[in-house]
Design an enzyme around this catalytic site. Structure first.
Site, mmCIF file in Angstrom:
data_model
loop_
_atom_site.group_PDB
_atom_site.id
_atom_site.type_symbol
_atom_site.label_atom_id
_atom_site.label_comp_id
_atom_site.label_asym_id
_atom_site.label_seq_id
_atom_site.Cartn_x
_atom_site.Cartn_y
_atom_site.Cartn_z
ATOM 1 N N TYR A 44 10.630 -18.839 82.307
ATOM 2 C CA TYR A 44 12.262 -19.001 82.583
ATOM 3 C C TYR A 44 12.923 -18.668 81.202
ATOM 4 C CZ TYR A 44 12.626 -20.134 87.574
ATOM 5 O OH TYR A 44 12.481 -19.969 89.045
ATOM 6 N N LYS A 63 -2.560 -23.888 85.973
ATOM 7 C CA LYS A 63 -3.606 -22.483 86.343
ATOM 8 C C LYS A 63 -4.469 -22.716 85.014
ATOM 9 C CE LYS A 63 -4.832 -18.741 88.476
ATOM 10 N NZ LYS A 63 -5.484 -18.985 89.857
ATOM 11 N N ASP A 69 -2.754 -22.189 93.044
ATOM 12 C CA ASP A 69 -3.143 -21.194 94.230
ATOM 13 C C ASP A 69 -3.623 -22.133 95.309
ATOM 14 O OD1 ASP A 69 -5.295 -21.618 92.454
ATOM 15 O OD2 ASP A 69 -6.262 -19.407 92.858
ATOM 16 N N ASP A 76 9.263 -23.927 91.098
ATOM 17 C CA ASP A 76 10.052 -23.186 91.930
ATOM 18 C C ASP A 76 9.537 -22.866 93.205
ATOM 19 O OD1 ASP A 76 12.509 -21.692 92.404
ATOM 20 O OD2 ASP A 76 11.535 -20.059 91.749
ATOM 21 N N ASP A 83 9.846 -24.244 97.243
ATOM 22 C CA ASP A 83 10.512 -23.627 98.692
ATOM 23 C C ASP A 83 9.331 -23.771 99.660
ATOM 24 O OD1 ASP A 83 12.616 -22.622 97.288
ATOM 25 O OD2 ASP A 83 12.392 -20.800 98.077
HETATM 26 C C1 IPM Z 1 16.093 -22.921 92.302
HETATM 27 C C2 IPM Z 1 16.558 -21.406 92.266
HETATM 28 C C3 IPM Z 1 16.764 -21.196 90.901
HETATM 29 C C4 IPM Z 1 15.479 -21.262 90.043
HETATM 30 C C5 IPM Z 1 17.492 -19.661 90.663
HETATM 31 C C6 IPM Z 1 18.992 -19.726 91.494
HETATM 32 C C7 IPM Z 1 17.714 -19.372 89.202
HETATM 33 O O1 IPM Z 1 15.647 -20.795 92.815
HETATM 34 O O2 IPM Z 1 16.705 -23.671 91.761
HETATM 35 O O3 IPM Z 1 14.995 -23.167 92.873
HETATM 36 O O4 IPM Z 1 14.663 -20.344 90.083
HETATM 37 O O5 IPM Z 1 15.207 -22.407 89.364
HETATM 38 MG MG MG Z 2 14.099 -21.933 93.840
#
Ligand code: IPM
Ligand code: MG
Length: 353
Positions: free
Chosen positions: A142, A187, A219, A243, A247
């Protein structure tokens, strides 16, 4: 106690969910005799529209003079661009994390008893999910060097030992307050940064002898989260893996709309935000689930203000309202009562007061 916070609603559903979270914060403050001193600031797409900058100086100053920051979400199709010379809403959020040195992102993933049926996995698989993903937040791909030219385009993943050590320490400390189980995700079979990550994990685990430590390739972790999510207590991982895995993990619980987060750093200012995005498809429709932001307020009261009774009051109220059968559309089930964003906020606030 005075709770001096900056509120950054941002884009999409941001303003709607923030409004409900504020409602709940006001209710809990009223009950326990605190005063909330909240100052609104601009971030993301709306900040681009109003100032040309996704993270204006005025917002930085506001954040730096408060004790905690509550954030909604940033981004939306209006500002989507692949032109790296144009500002993007996400730069606001990344700038904020970096500017305040918020390197430790805590993402608790817990299944609420009432919602096991909302998961796409069998309830037996998800019923004992209770983990925290500790995501490194200010390093890695990032923030590494990146460039684009006709000949070559790249993003680099960079980590210093110090950056890895400090996030591991946070993760080990949290593990010791919970079930003493830490899984480090990397990884290391491919990436040099992961090999350093793993070496540091192995060095530090000697200091935390009570914690059961394990390495896991990313993975494999993605697969294990679906196969047997109950095995995880604390996951520690680098920025991008965290990240993606958070999710994934969130959906095990039925909806990403339920999961809060805290971002902490060396300083005393914490940032609290739902892990989901700005959901432009439902923005302004009073349909979004405000629970992740409401639970982020609870995290704020815990980590920035050390007000555990107040945390419990919010978490219990959320449980009660779910127990009573109220659901926003994302977690709606047969036989339950569908409510809007604002009704959900009202219900939680009422339950507290
Ligand atoms: C998160 C989001 C952010 C990230 C984006 C919006 C930049 O996906 O907080 O998980 O990738 O960190
Ligand atoms: Mg995110």
């Amino acid at each position: 106690m005075d709770l001096k916070i900056t509120v950054l609603a941002g884009d999409g559903i941001g303003p709607e969910i923030i409004k409900e979270a504020k409602k709940v914060l006001d209710a809990v403050s009223k009950k326990y005799g605190h005063s909330v001193i909240a100052d609104d600031g601009l971030i993301g797409g709306i900040a681009i529209d109003e100032t040309g900058n996704p993270f204006p100086k005025e917002t930085i100053d506001k954040c730096q003079s408060s004790q905690a920051i509550l954030l909604g979400a940033v981004g939306g199709p209006k500002w989507d661009t692949t032109d790296s010379n144009k500002p993007r809403p996400e730069q606001g959020l990344l700038g904020l994390r970096k500017e305040l040195g918020l390197f430790a992102n805590l993402r608790p993933v817990k299944v609420h008893n009432q919602l096991t049926e909302s998961s796409t996995l069998k309830s037996a698989v998800v019923s004992d999910i209770d983990m925290i993903i500790v995501r490194e937040l200010t390093g890695g791909i990032y923030f590494g060097k990146s460039a684009r030219s006709d000949a070559l385009t790249y993003d680099t993943c960079e980590y210093s030992s110090e950056e890895i050590i400090r996030i591991f320490r946070i993760a080990f400390d949290i593990a010791m307050k919970r079930r003493n189980n830490l899984i480090s995700v990397d990884k290391a079979n491919v990436l040099e940064t992961s090999r350093l990550w793993r070496e540091i994990g192995h060095l530090l685990k000697e200091e935390y002898a009570d914690v059961a430590y394990q390495d896991m390739l990313v993975d494999n972790c993605a697969m294990q989260l679906i196969r047997n999510p109950g095995q995880f207590d604390i996951i520690v991982t680098e920025n991008m893996f965290g990240d993606i895995l958070s999710d994934e993990a969130s959906m095990l619980t039925g909806s990403i709309g339920m999961l809060p987060s805290a971002s902490l750093g060396e300083g005393n200012i914490g940032l609290y935000e739902p892990i989901h995005g700005s959901a432009p498809d439902i923005a302004g429709m009073d349909k979004a689930n405000p629970m992740a932001t409401i639970l982020s307020v609870a995290m704020m009261l815990r980590y920035s203000f050390d007000l555990e009774k107040e945390v419990q009051a919010i978490e219990n109220a959320v449980e009660q309202v779910l127990e009573q059968g109220y659901r926003t559309p994302d977690i709606m089930q047969e036989g339950k009562t569908e409510v809007s964003t604002s009704e959900m906020g009202d219900l939680v606030a009422k339950e507290i007061s």
